[in-house]
Design an enzyme around this catalytic site. Sequence first.
Site, PDB file in Angstrom:
ATOM      1  N   SER A  96      -9.898   0.154   6.982  1.00 31.72           N
ATOM      2  CA  SER A  96      -9.302   0.250   5.640  1.00 31.72           C
ATOM      3  C   SER A  96      -8.672  -1.029   5.120  1.00 31.72           C
ATOM      4  O   SER A  96      -8.322  -1.109   3.950  1.00 31.72           O
ATOM      5  CB  SER A  96      -8.253   1.365   5.606  1.00 31.72           C
ATOM      6  OG  SER A  96      -8.899   2.606   5.689  1.00 31.72           O
ATOM      7  N   LYS A 127       0.847  -1.194   0.000  1.00 31.21           N
ATOM      8  CA  LYS A 127       0.000   0.000   0.000  1.00 31.21           C
ATOM      9  C   LYS A 127       0.878   1.238   0.000  1.00 31.21           C
ATOM     10  O   LYS A 127       1.877   1.291   0.733  1.00 31.21           O
ATOM     11  CB  LYS A 127      -0.916  -0.019   1.228  1.00 31.21           C
ATOM     12  CG  LYS A 127      -1.996   1.071   1.220  1.00 31.21           C
ATOM     13  CD  LYS A 127      -2.904   0.969   2.452  1.00 31.21           C
ATOM     14  CE  LYS A 127      -3.985   2.044   2.460  1.00 31.21           C
ATOM     15  NZ  LYS A 127      -4.825   1.993   3.675  1.00 31.21           N
ATOM     16  N   SER A 142      -9.727   2.557   2.825  1.00 30.54           N
ATOM     17  CA  SER A 142      -8.823   3.237   1.917  1.00 30.54           C
ATOM     18  C   SER A 142      -7.920   2.298   1.122  1.00 30.54           C
ATOM     19  O   SER A 142      -7.395   2.682   0.089  1.00 30.54           O
ATOM     20  CB  SER A 142      -7.928   4.207   2.698  1.00 30.54           C
ATOM     21  OG  SER A 142      -7.088   3.482   3.599  1.00 30.54           O
TER      22      SER A 142
END
Lengths: 504, 504, 86
Positions: free
Chosen positions: A178, A79, A154
């Site tokens: 997330s 990420k 997210s």
Amino acid sequence: MSEIIRWTAAELGAKLAAGEVSSVEATQAHLDRIAAVDGDVHAFLHVNEHALDAAAEIDRRRAAGEQLGELAGVPLAIKDVLVTTDQPSTSGSRILEGYRSPFDATVVARSRAAGLVGIGKTNMDEFAMGSSTEHSAYGPTHNPWDLDRIPGGSGGGSAAAVAAFEAPLALGSDTGGSIRQPAHVTGTVGIKPTYGGVSRYGAIALASSLDQVGPVSRTVLDAGLLHDVIGGHDPKDSTSLPEAWPSFAAAAREGATGQVLQGLKVGVIKELPDSGFQSGVASSFHAALKLMEAQGAEIVEISAPHFEYGVAAYYLILPAEASSNLAKFDSVRFGLRVTPDGGGTVEDVMSLTREVGFGPEVKRRIILGTYALSAGYYDAYYGSAQKVRTLIQQDFDAAFAQVDVIATPSAPTTAFKLGEKIGDPLQMYLNDLTTIPANLAGVPGISIPSGLAEEDGLPVGIQFLAPAREDARLYRVGAALETLLVDAWGGPLLDRAPILGGNR
Amino acid sequence: MAAVKLIDFDKALELFEPVLGFEVHVELNTETKMFSDAPNPANERNHDAEPNTLIAPVDLGLPGSLPVVNEKAVRSSISLGLALGCSIAESCRFARKNYFYPDLGKNYQISQYDEPIAFEGSVEVQLEDGTLVTIPIERAHMEEDAGKLTHMGGATGRIQGAEYSLVDYNRAGVPLVEIVTKPIFGAEHRAPEIAKAYVAAIRDIVRGLGISEARLERGNLRCDANVSLRPRGQEKLGTRTETKNVNSMRSVERAVRYEIQRQAAILADGGSITQETRHWHEDTGTTSPGRPKSDADDYRYFPEPDLLPVQPPRELVEELRAALPEQPVARRRRLKADWGFGDIEFQGVVNAGLLDEVEATIAAGTTADAARKWWTGEISRIANEREVDAASLIAPASVAALQQLVDAGTLTDKLARQVLEGVIAGEGTPQQVVDARGLAVVSDDGALIAAIDEALAAQPDVLAKIKDGKVQAAGAVIGAVMKAMKGQADAARVRELILERAAQ
Amino acid sequence: MLARIQLSDDEVTQLTGQLDAIVDNIAKVSEVATPDVAATSHPIAMHNVFREDVVGQTLTTAQALQNAPDADGDRFRVTAILGEEQ
Ligand SMILES: [Mg+2]
Ligand SMILES: [Zn+2]
């Protein structure tokens, strides 16, 4: 499509160890997959140009007889919230476009040391603010199950990358859901560890007291293998827990035998009635519970009266901490700088840079957070919200006195359409209703696929929560239910996802 | 700038009662910074480092970086708190003080707010005449320093008129203890002197503890002086100003005097004082307004989520208490007695700030009187001339060695002063200077007798006068001999030889 | 502007509306955040987490400056801090 990309990380690791495949082959297969489908999915912000070199190095070490870890040579998507020395790190923001970190996040360094091959950086809501990845400055990620739908957020990029077989494993971060909510909408597995269980060093901070880094994968065992690599004490993170952890992969393997469900007490929260969930989400949830019950688990109704205050508390604490954490993006030491026409003072430059460099959701939360911390409001706002954390912890304590784990649907709905909620932040925030309490209290949570919603055929996840430090329990229970479900489905849920690439 | 009206100091004191307050920042001399393991520029060995070479990620606020507390800095802070007679908190925590400024890497300073590590103490300070005054201490808290700005392109190097500024973050993160006094009442006409004595007392305390280099000229100790006036008989405190960064003891004294005179003039005219920070100008001996109190002072403090509470164990506190050095006032009492000095002699040493130097010189083997005479005499004279600290000119051991050469008869007082200059100029030890410059007293009687004969031959009447009993006539010959010997003779010995000669 | 973000009029209007959300949140939280409840600032209670005072690896000046929007020699460069009228 190469079969290599369909293998789980555990399978790939075993074949790499047995010499049946090389890391270069495996990495190339995933790079090919990215080239084929990521134009549609847009899970990646950056594909690592050094990936094949890193893979070749692992192959060389293996050939030299070096004893390598179980995941050595396995590709890993990272990420973009995690800083990396070999690839840019933007946290999904224009303000950090092209930023190069002089150090690796601890989880990245540990993955590297374990021989995992960083294959690229994944898309995310800007600074991890969002539940749909639509707030990325670099365009949204698309859900591999339906490209018109959100992949969650997210960490939508990490979940989509794993769901679209672009990587067998990914790293995520979870501040209010997330990792778990994207897992829910993409039919994948995601774990938010106990706060302090995995180092936050090198994770670009959103809300420091809520953020936690964790694994994203297609199976519970794969998540456990990655968790074993990245977890454990890190002196660079003061909030890192000092104790030694059991092997989560071992816990997953133990869970897969199914024994753990016998006599397991599973709490279901009275205050989260079915009416709060899309019907297909609720029915998938209950079907999963039934399956567990059939294996000897006991479903117990518990009360968590303060969970309903979680979202309100979260949206006071998060903007407050975020407004402070994001103050460093001021155009002085790194990042974008935008100078007003005709110059201006440092203050003018900072203000314009932040106006141009931050997206609307980030600006919204910074302004709200600044307001929430302003003189005279601290006690009422941030201070009161922190009291809710205490109350939610007390709810958890009371519940875990009665049950071993708590189960909830991972999110209220299946993947919604891109653009559907972007204009209504408050509606968007409700997405995190079931995931937020774990972040507020610091306890671990896992989301695994429970099936498809009957009305739209989209994936649904079930979340389990355990007491702080009992992450291994989640791996045991998750793997047990996963085994039952995969048996019932006749194969992994992702086998039912549409085939991507080729004819679009 | 409009001329600032001042009122006569005594007149000001007639009308108003001054109330003082001080905030002193002490830079600790730990090896590393407060929250990073980068070398600390406030430690002697790093003070001349090149810009941006003492930097860890957190000092620049790099994305993903995290602070970790320096244990030594905590211990130093506790020791300082104890030396200030404070209670040490059972539990305290760090807080973020949020404000934007280019020298602040994170755009917040990690400090302590509602829970300082030390609180409620007092310091005894001694004025020039030996009077003791007790200064009440409100708190001492831990925090980090900011980087250093250099203003470029303007005529003055000041922030006003500068075109741009350069930032060096070496100092960012230097461990600080901020010591805050309570309001100091009853200072009256001694207010300026008390201000100076207070700063000197803090300097002596931190030096005694060995926790800071304590060099004011390097900014190791920085004083903000608060001054307010209230009409005689009024209970309510007047509006105060805070004069920032007064970095020498003389300046502290002058700045307080100036503010009293300035404020009194305004108030006597029926005006009112603006609450503001003011800057001290060393060159003009005046203060000027800094930024007025505005929204920039809304620091939005909140507990630092990246750090955990500090709970000093009671055993540690007691251990540090037991290890405290003698308090400066008590030490002075002892030294004065040991050295057998009178009030005036002793205060001379104290007021010159040369207690340590004199003590060390005596320890290196001189009498107390000799050590005092060197330091408060010739060395102080040179220091004044060059506007430097006497202590920076020469080491106590060299002074002792110099005096030993005098005691041994190798040097006369006059020659010793020349040797002192040589040592200060870096020509080596006193013995090396004597050798190199050939300054030793000529003790060879033969050479002296030859010179005496020559002088007597030039002044034939002198010998007759001496024989007549007019011994003082020898003076003229002594002068001539000393001149011929270029001063390298012992005048007493020369006199003896002349008298011997006359007796023949 | 405390947050150092220049905002357009539209953004200001929008945000003003959304401040209500904060007010709603505070109202909600206040229902249960009574004085007798302790605040939790850190989810897992710990204390006295320290680092030894030992120098570690520093960044090189080049690393420190590598992302700088503007630098001058070995220092970061920013435009004038005060405006002309100040
Ligand atoms: Mg202050
Ligand atoms: Zn301070």
